[in-house]
Design a protein around this motif. Sequence first.
Motif, short mmCIF file in Angstrom:
data_model
loop_
_atom_site.label_atom_id
_atom_site.label_comp_id
_atom_site.label_asym_id
_atom_site.label_seq_id
_atom_site.Cartn_x
_atom_site.Cartn_y
_atom_site.Cartn_z
N TYR A 210 0.82 -1.20 0.00
CA TYR A 210 0.00 0.00 0.00
C TYR A 210 0.86 1.26 0.00
N ASP A 211 0.34 2.30 -0.65
CA ASP A 211 0.90 3.66 -0.54
C ASP A 211 2.33 3.78 -1.01
N LEU A 212 2.75 2.89 -1.91
CA LEU A 212 4.08 3.08 -2.50
C LEU A 212 4.08 4.23 -3.49
N ILE A 213 2.90 4.66 -3.89
CA ILE A 213 2.75 5.83 -4.76
C ILE A 213 1.87 6.84 -4.04
N GLY A 214 2.30 8.11 -4.03
CA GLY A 214 1.53 9.15 -3.37
C GLY A 214 1.58 9.06 -1.86
N ASN A 215 0.76 9.85 -1.21
CA ASN A 215 0.69 9.99 0.24
C ASN A 215 1.95 10.68 0.75
N VAL A 216 3.06 9.95 0.93
CA VAL A 216 4.31 10.59 1.35
C VAL A 216 5.47 10.07 0.51
N TRP A 217 6.42 10.95 0.25
CA TRP A 217 7.70 10.50 -0.28
C TRP A 217 8.33 9.55 0.73
N GLU A 218 9.20 8.65 0.25
CA GLU A 218 9.85 7.71 1.16
C GLU A 218 11.35 7.67 0.91
N TRP A 219 12.09 7.66 2.03
CA TRP A 219 13.55 7.59 1.96
C TRP A 219 14.01 6.24 1.42
N THR A 220 15.06 6.25 0.63
CA THR A 220 15.80 5.04 0.30
C THR A 220 17.23 5.22 0.80
N GLN A 221 17.99 4.14 0.82
CA GLN A 221 19.35 4.22 1.34
C GLN A 221 20.36 4.71 0.29
N ASP A 222 19.93 4.88 -0.95
CA ASP A 222 20.86 5.23 -2.03
C ASP A 222 21.22 6.71 -2.02
N TRP A 223 22.50 6.99 -2.19
CA TRP A 223 22.92 8.36 -2.45
C TRP A 223 22.45 8.77 -3.84
N TRP A 224 22.12 10.04 -3.97
CA TRP A 224 21.58 10.58 -5.21
C TRP A 224 22.66 10.78 -6.27
N SER A 225 22.27 10.56 -7.51
CA SER A 225 23.05 10.97 -8.66
C SER A 225 22.07 11.46 -9.71
N ASP A 226 22.44 12.52 -10.44
CA ASP A 226 21.55 13.04 -11.47
C ASP A 226 21.30 12.03 -12.57
N GLN A 227 22.23 11.12 -12.76
CA GLN A 227 22.08 10.07 -13.76
C GLN A 227 22.18 8.72 -13.09
N PRO A 228 21.18 7.86 -13.26
CA PRO A 228 21.25 6.53 -12.66
C PRO A 228 22.42 5.73 -13.22
N LEU A 229 22.87 4.76 -12.44
CA LEU A 229 23.95 3.89 -12.87
C LEU A 229 23.52 3.04 -14.05
N VAL A 230 24.32 3.07 -15.11
CA VAL A 230 24.09 2.18 -16.26
C VAL A 230 25.42 1.53 -16.63
N PRO A 231 25.40 0.28 -17.11
CA PRO A 231 26.65 -0.45 -17.33
C PRO A 231 27.23 -0.26 -18.72
N VAL A 232 27.13 0.95 -19.29
CA VAL A 232 27.74 1.23 -20.58
C VAL A 232 28.42 2.58 -20.52
N LYS A 233 29.49 2.75 -21.23
CA LYS A 233 30.29 3.95 -21.11
C LYS A 233 29.61 5.19 -21.66
N ASP A 234 28.79 5.02 -22.70
CA ASP A 234 28.21 6.21 -23.31
C ASP A 234 26.93 6.67 -22.61
N LYS A 235 26.45 5.93 -21.57
CA LYS A 235 25.32 6.33 -20.74
C LYS A 235 24.00 6.44 -21.51
N ARG A 236 23.91 5.85 -22.67
CA ARG A 236 22.68 6.03 -23.44
C ARG A 236 21.66 4.94 -23.13
N GLN A 237 21.99 3.73 -23.34
CA GLN A 237 21.03 2.65 -23.16
C GLN A 237 21.75 1.43 -22.61
#
Length: 308
Positions: A210-237
């Motif tokens: 329940y309530d995984l969407i809306g109601n309140v934001w929820e903390w995760t343990q991950d540090w923020w990055s503007d770009q999510p981790l992807v396993p390719v050098k060019d960061k596209r796909q």
Amino acid sequence: MRRIDGGTFTMGSEVYYPEERPLRRVKVDPFWIDETPVTNREFARFVDATGYRTVAEVPPDPADYPGLLPDYAQPGSLVFTKTAGPVPLTDYHRWWSFTLGADWRHPLGPGSDIDSLDLWDHPVVQIAYADAEAFANWAGKALPTEAEFEFAARGGLEGKEFAWGDELAPGGQMLANFWQGIFPFANTREDGWERTSPVRSYPANGYGLYDLIGNVWEWTQDWWSDQPLVPVKDKRQSCCTISNPRGARRKDSLDPAQPELNIGRKVLKGGSHLCALNHCQRFRPAARHPEMVDTATSHIGFRCVVRG
């Protein structure tokens, strides 16, 4: 708690905000997750057992905040207040204010105690990251990773924008607590709530959560990055599958707008009752948002996981 068997899914979205891109294949191991966000009732048990004081209940140390004004060197936290009319949506100061005496017991400030407002079964708010982590440690649990949260929020659906499909309000039915109307001044409350709602007020997703969407934001343990981790050098796909990603490094999560503070940011997931069609369309599993770890607000809570 509910057991999630784990598996591989497509994480992210190409439709909404740049920080959600690119789409990438991610694998998560099995874990247990709380059915709901931690409620005021549950957090009160923790406080009664430990005597814990939240970040919002402790005066900030001026040494940690260069130039801190005396009015802000007191216990308090951020509270949302509707504006009288339209305002520039780039200026969050119009609707957020630091409120002395606002904390988890008094989410809107003095005079707004959870007992008189009957908020015991609402998600606890005014929770900074350290507060969520302290509760999790006491309970023998942990905070979810961003990938675990998104996998759980999707409820077994693959490639859908919302946790229940591709339509926000199918047939006019409200399936989560978000803002209807024009943010930040006109909330039509078609979902029945101006602010937070009791947990389990909306249908569970495919995993019984329940309530995984809306109601309140929820903390995760991950540090923020503007770009999510992807396993390719060019960061596209992503061409490969990432196993159990754990977010960025702390130094990459610092806010470049205020380098003098050196405060890291963690990933929030799930959106809140303040997400609207005209502002912050983050009532979706793929949505993500950075939050400084020392910050407590009237729309941020958390839930816990146990891995294995």
